[in-house]
Design an enzyme around this catalytic site. Structure first.
Site, PDB file in Angstrom:
ATOM      1  N   SER A   1      -2.751  -1.298  -5.039  1.00  0.00           N
ATOM      2  CA  SER A   1      -2.434  -2.686  -4.696  1.00  0.00           C
ATOM      3  C   SER A   1      -3.745  -3.378  -4.326  1.00  0.00           C
ATOM      4  CB  SER A   1      -1.479  -2.702  -3.504  1.00  0.00           C
ATOM      5  OG  SER A   1      -2.138  -2.140  -2.389  1.00  0.00           O
TER       6      SER A   1
ATOM      7  N   LYS B   1       3.387   0.068 -11.542  1.00  0.00           N
ATOM      8  CA  LYS B   1       3.900   0.307 -10.184  1.00  0.00           C
ATOM      9  C   LYS B   1       4.881  -0.809  -9.873  1.00  0.00           C
ATOM     10  CE  LYS B   1       2.087  -0.455  -5.512  1.00  0.00           C
ATOM     11  NZ  LYS B   1       2.130   0.815  -4.794  1.00  0.00           N
TER      12      LYS B   1
ATOM     13  N   GLU C   1       8.218   9.361  -7.013  1.00  0.00           N
ATOM     14  CA  GLU C   1       7.121   9.856  -6.172  1.00  0.00           C
ATOM     15  C   GLU C   1       7.487   9.884  -4.696  1.00  0.00           C
ATOM     16  OE1 GLU C   1       3.438   7.593  -6.301  1.00  0.00           O
ATOM     17  OE2 GLU C   1       2.387   9.076  -5.107  1.00  0.00           O
TER      18      GLU C   1
ATOM     19  N   LYS D   1       6.641  13.087  -9.283  1.00  0.00           N
ATOM     20  CA  LYS D   1       5.248  13.042  -8.800  1.00  0.00           C
ATOM     21  C   LYS D   1       5.233  13.434  -7.327  1.00  0.00           C
ATOM     22  CE  LYS D   1       1.293   9.924  -8.319  1.00  0.00           C
ATOM     23  NZ  LYS D   1       0.492   8.914  -8.992  1.00  0.00           N
TER      24      LYS D   1
ATOM     25  N   GLY E   1      -3.531  12.675  -3.175  1.00  0.00           N
ATOM     26  CA  GLY E   1      -3.198  12.498  -1.762  1.00  0.00           C
ATOM     27  C   GLY E   1      -4.314  12.632  -0.736  1.00  0.00           C
TER      28      GLY E   1
HETATM   29  P1  13P Z   1      -3.718   9.620  -5.165  1.00  0.00           P
HETATM   30  O1  13P Z   1      -3.930  10.619  -6.274  1.00  0.00           O
HETATM   31  O2  13P Z   1      -4.989   8.942  -4.718  1.00  0.00           O
HETATM   32  O3  13P Z   1      -2.884  10.163  -4.052  1.00  0.00           O
HETATM   33  O4  13P Z   1      -2.894   8.412  -5.802  1.00  0.00           O
HETATM   34  C1  13P Z   1      -1.822   8.692  -6.592  1.00  0.00           C
HETATM   35  C2  13P Z   1      -0.839   7.607  -6.459  1.00  0.00           C
HETATM   36  O5  13P Z   1      -0.454   6.994  -7.431  1.00  0.00           O
HETATM   37  C3  13P Z   1      -0.304   7.300  -5.131  1.00  0.00           C
HETATM   38  O6  13P Z   1       0.833   6.507  -5.268  1.00  0.00           O
END
Ligand code: 13P
Length: 341
Positions: free
Chosen positions: A26, A98, A178, A220, A263
């Protein structure tokens, strides 16, 4: 709903040797990343940076199956007038979007959030699909701490994920589901395993209740990992074994693929963990990556907002994409990692 189309898209997203580039930060999140490299977060700088990634032909063609875009990005054009979403397609990757509107405080649950964005989602999906998106992403955030996560927060988030996934499939858009159990905190590996198992079981129950077709989605999840400030960090093999154990307990084999988030792991950890899981083998789903930070930290640093650095930034992106592509087949080695292109 066209199940064949959904299943084909999902299979392409998790094809061997490739994974997903999560470039859907974002405007607030990309500002944090840009602050760290001394770049002002303007629409043009965000455009230039993402154009740099999407024009990295080697990485995009060979190791990236799909790219998650943000609302601003899917509407932006490159410096020569080509829509950025077309650059992604021309490179042979599938564009995604997203669609959640972020995690907001959950009433009566201090320290916990619920992800919002269901209102008007059907209409937004129609628009995004018209702009070229063939898959979508919704991130639920689960914090681990004393007394949390609560049953309230986990079920509220799982329900929203399932409602979102059903709306996507109604329009032949593959949902990336996710549920992220955060690495923040001092909890150990076993606590992460317990929480992740509870979260995933709840998510799959809700997906069933909302009639989501498992063959037409991608999961995810987080890996099962000790909290960042835990005094006992687990080995690569422990993380790989525990993660597989939890996933096998929770994820039906009808799901075509699992694309992990990074993450906050270091670049190399994220690659090594994915590689170790694929070396163990025997999983009923494809195991690949959908990394944001672990794919972009190196190119961002190399770029630092300077046009002269574009070529070196692309090389850094290619290297990370290739290492993760190898890890998605259990073929990564430390030696290849260090042999910089
Ligand atoms: P990270 O791999 O930096 O955790 O980001 C993945 C993601 O799309 C988080 O929503």
């Amino acid at each position: 709903m066209d199940l064949d189309q959904l299943a084909r898209t999902a299979a392409a997203m998790v094809q061997p040797g490739k994974g997903i580039l999560a470039a859907d930060e974002s405007s607030g999140t990309i500002k944090k990343r840009f602050d760290a490299i001394g770049v002002e977060a303007t629409p043009d700088n965000r455009r230039d940076y993402r154009e740099l990634l999407f024009r990295a032909t080697d990485a995009m063609k060979n190791y990236i199956s799909g790219t998650i875009l943000y609302d601003e990005t899917i509407r932006q054009t490159a410096s020569d007038g080509t829509p950025l979403v077309k650059l992604v397609e021309q490179a042979g990757a599938i564009p995604g979007i997203k669609v959640d509107l972020g995690a907001k405080p959950l009433p009566f649950c201090p320290g916990e959030t619920v992800t919002e964005g269901l209102d008007g989602l059907r209409e937004r999906l129609t628009e995004y699909s018209g702009l070229g998106a063939r898959f979508a992403k919704w991130r639920a955030v689960i914090d681990v701490g004393e007394g949390i996560p609560s049953w309230t927060a986990v079920t509220a988030n799982a329900h929203a994920l399932a409602r979102y996934a059903a709306l996507c499939q109604e329009q032949d858009v593959v949902p990336i589901v996710e549920p992220e159990v955060l690495m923040d905190g001092a909890h150990d590996l076993d606590r992460c395993a317990t929480v992740t198992e509870f979260v995933l079981k709840t998510v799959f129950r809700e997906l069933y209740e909302q009639r989501v077709v498992l063959e037409g989605m991608v999961l995810k999840p987080n890996m099962v990992i000790a909290g960042k400030t835990s005094s006992r960090q687990a080995s690569v093999d422990e993380v790989a074994e525990k993660t597989l154990m939890v996933l096998k307990r929770c994820v039906p084999s009808a799901v075509p693929g699992i694309a992990f988030l990074s993450g906050g792991q270091s670049d190399e950890e994220a690659t090594a963990h994915l590689d170790a899981m694929n070396r163990i083998g025997g999983a009923p789903w494809r195991l690949t990556f959908s990394y944001g930070r672990a794919l972009q930290a190196a190119p961002q640093k190399a770029w630092s907002g300077k046009p002269d650095n574009v070529a070196v930034a692309r090389r850094a992106f290619s290297h990370r994409a290739r290492m993760n592509g190898l890890a998605s087949m259990g073929q990564w080695t430390k030696e290849l990692e260090e042999r910089v292109a």
